[in-house]
Design an enzyme around this catalytic site. Structure first.
Site, PDB file in Angstrom:
ATOM      1  CG  HIS A  57      65.908 -52.018  27.714  1.00  0.00           C
ATOM      2  ND1 HIS A  57      65.927 -50.639  27.698  1.00  0.00           N
ATOM      3  CD2 HIS A  57      65.041 -52.369  28.697  1.00  0.00           C
ATOM      4  CE1 HIS A  57      65.118 -50.189  28.640  1.00  0.00           C
ATOM      5  NE2 HIS A  57      64.553 -51.219  29.259  1.00  0.00           N
ATOM      6  CG  HIS A  59      62.025 -53.854  29.768  1.00  0.00           C
ATOM      7  ND1 HIS A  59      62.791 -53.383  30.804  1.00  0.00           N
ATOM      8  CD2 HIS A  59      62.045 -55.214  29.864  1.00  0.00           C
ATOM      9  CE1 HIS A  59      63.268 -54.413  31.495  1.00  0.00           C
ATOM     10  NE2 HIS A  59      62.833 -55.533  30.947  1.00  0.00           N
ATOM     11  CG  ASP A  61      59.021 -49.142  29.914  1.00  0.00           C
ATOM     12  OD1 ASP A  61      59.576 -50.227  29.621  1.00  0.00           O
ATOM     13  OD2 ASP A  61      59.455 -48.390  30.802  1.00  0.00           O
ATOM     14  CG  HIS A  62      62.498 -48.497  27.071  1.00  0.00           C
ATOM     15  ND1 HIS A  62      63.366 -47.456  27.285  1.00  0.00           N
ATOM     16  CD2 HIS A  62      62.059 -48.879  28.294  1.00  0.00           C
ATOM     17  CE1 HIS A  62      63.464 -47.227  28.581  1.00  0.00           C
ATOM     18  NE2 HIS A  62      62.681 -48.079  29.219  1.00  0.00           N
ATOM     19  CG  HIS A 115      67.132 -52.591  33.065  1.00  0.00           C
ATOM     20  ND1 HIS A 115      66.372 -52.503  34.209  1.00  0.00           N
ATOM     21  CD2 HIS A 115      66.297 -52.332  32.028  1.00  0.00           C
ATOM     22  CE1 HIS A 115      65.127 -52.201  33.862  1.00  0.00           C
ATOM     23  NE2 HIS A 115      65.056 -52.097  32.553  1.00  0.00           N
ATOM     24  CG  ASP A 134      65.027 -48.371  31.649  1.00  0.00           C
ATOM     25  OD1 ASP A 134      64.984 -47.172  31.326  1.00  0.00           O
ATOM     26  OD2 ASP A 134      64.011 -49.098  31.679  1.00  0.00           O
ATOM     27  CG  HIS A 172      62.077 -44.909  33.545  1.00  0.00           C
ATOM     28  ND1 HIS A 172      60.715 -45.116  33.417  1.00  0.00           N
ATOM     29  CD2 HIS A 172      62.674 -45.959  32.939  1.00  0.00           C
ATOM     30  CE1 HIS A 172      60.506 -46.258  32.768  1.00  0.00           C
ATOM     31  NE2 HIS A 172      61.674 -46.787  32.468  1.00  0.00           N
TER      32      HIS A 172
HETATM   33 FE   LIG Z   1      63.401 -51.212  31.232  1.00  0.00          FE
END
Ligand SMILES: [Fe+2]
Length: 256
Positions: A57, A59, A61-62, A115, A134, A172
Site C-alpha cells: 500500500h 503509506h 513507511d512502506h 487500511h 497493514d 509492524h
Molecule cells: Fe500503513
C-alpha cells in the site's frame, strides 16, 4: 519450486522489512521498502541482488525506500492498481486475481482493502507464506483509514480463509499491545494469555514476534473472532452483523 529463503528485519520505528530470495529462479523480492538504507544493508548482509519490490500500500513507511533502491538496482516495482499514482517509481500495477511468476515463485495477489482503499496482499501458496502488510497483525489488525469497516472485515476474513498453516508476515511489530487489548475483550482465552507471555519474552530479548500463522490468529485474534458468541457477549452486540461487532472492536482499540 524450492522453499524461498526469508529474511525479516526491523526498519524505522516498528516496521518490518522482508526479503524473499529464490535461489533457483534468481530473484530477490523486497516486500515493501520502508527505508532504503536498511533494506540495502539486509541485502548486503545476505549477498542478495534485489530484483523486485512488491508494495502492499502507498503509506510512506512502506514506500519511502523505493526510489533509491530502484536507482541502485534497476529492480522492478510492483504495487496495487488502485493506488498506482500514489506509489513512487511503480513499473507494474496489479490486482486480484493476478498471479505473478517471479523466478520459480508463483505469487497470487489478494485485494485486502480497508487500511487503505487499494491495499493488496501477496500469497505464495506453494511456500505457505503470505505478506499481509497493514491489514492483519499478530492478534490485531490495521486501522481502517480509507475503507469501511465492512470492507476491512471482508479483507481480514480473506486472510483467515487461507490454509491454516500459512505463515503471515505483517508490516509492524504491534504484537504485545494487540495481545493486551485482546485480553480486555477475551480475558478467559488461555491461548491468548500464553501468546502475550511469549511475545513479551521475545520482545525483552529484542526479537521479532512475527511471522504469525493463520491457525494462531483464528484462536487468538479478537478482531477475527468478532462473530463468535463469546466476543459478541463481551461487547453487548449479540445480534448485530459480524462486521458491526468488528467495527465496535476497532473503535475500542483506537481509543485504548
Ligand atoms: Fe500503513
Amino acid at each position: 519450486m524450492a522453499q524461498p529463503e526469508i529474511h525479516q528485519f526491523p526498519c524505522l520505528k516498528d516496521n518490518y522489512g522482508v526479503l524473499v530470495h529464490d535461489r533457483e529462479g534468481g530473484v530477490t523480492l523486497s516486500i515493501d521498502a520502508p527505508d532504503a538504507a536498511t533494506v540495502r544493508a539486509a541485502l548486503d548482509e545476505r549477498g542478495w541482488q534485489l530484483t523486485h519490490v512488491l508494495v502492499t500500500h502507498h503509506h510512506a513507511d512502506h514506500t519511502a525506500g523505493i526510489p533509491a533502491l530502484k536507482a541502485e538496482t534497476q529492480c522492478t516495482v510492483i504495487g496495487p492498481k488502485t493506488e498506482s499514482v500514489r506509489i513512487p517509481a511503480l513499473d507494474q500495477s496489479v490486482a486480484e486475481p493476478d498471479t505473478l511468476q517471479l523466478g520459480s515463485l508463483s505469487v497470487q495477489v489478494l485485494n485486502t482493502p480497508g487500511h487503505t482503499i487499494g491495499h493488496i496482499s501477496y500469497w505464495i501458496e506453494a511456500a505457505k507464506i503470505a505478506f499481509v502488510g497493514d491489514t492483519l497483525f499478530a492478534m490485531g489488525c490495521g486501522r481502517v483509514l480509507e475503507g469501511t469497516p465492512e470492507m476491512m472485515w471482508a479483507s481480514l476474513n480473506k486472510i483467515a480463509a487461507l490454509p491454516r498453516d500459512t505463515e503471515l508476515y505483517c508490516g509492524h511489530e504491534y504484537t504485545v499491545s494487540n495481545a493486551k487489548f485482546g485480553l480486555t475483550i477475551d480475558p478467559d482465552n488461555a491461548r491468548l494469555k500464553q501468546r502475550l507471555a511469549e511475545a513479551e519474552a521475545l520482545r525483552a530479548d529484542g526479537l521479532a514476534t512475527l511471522p504469525t500463522r493463520v491457525d494462531l490468529e483464528l484462536e487468538t485474534n479478537v478482531f477475527l473472532r468478532a462473530g463468535t458468541k463469546v466476543i459478541r457477549e463481551r461487547v453487548g452486540l449479540q445480534s448485530a452483523p459480524d462486521w458491526k461487532v468488528f467495527a465496535d472492536l476497532r473503535e475500542r482499540k483506537n481509543r485504548a
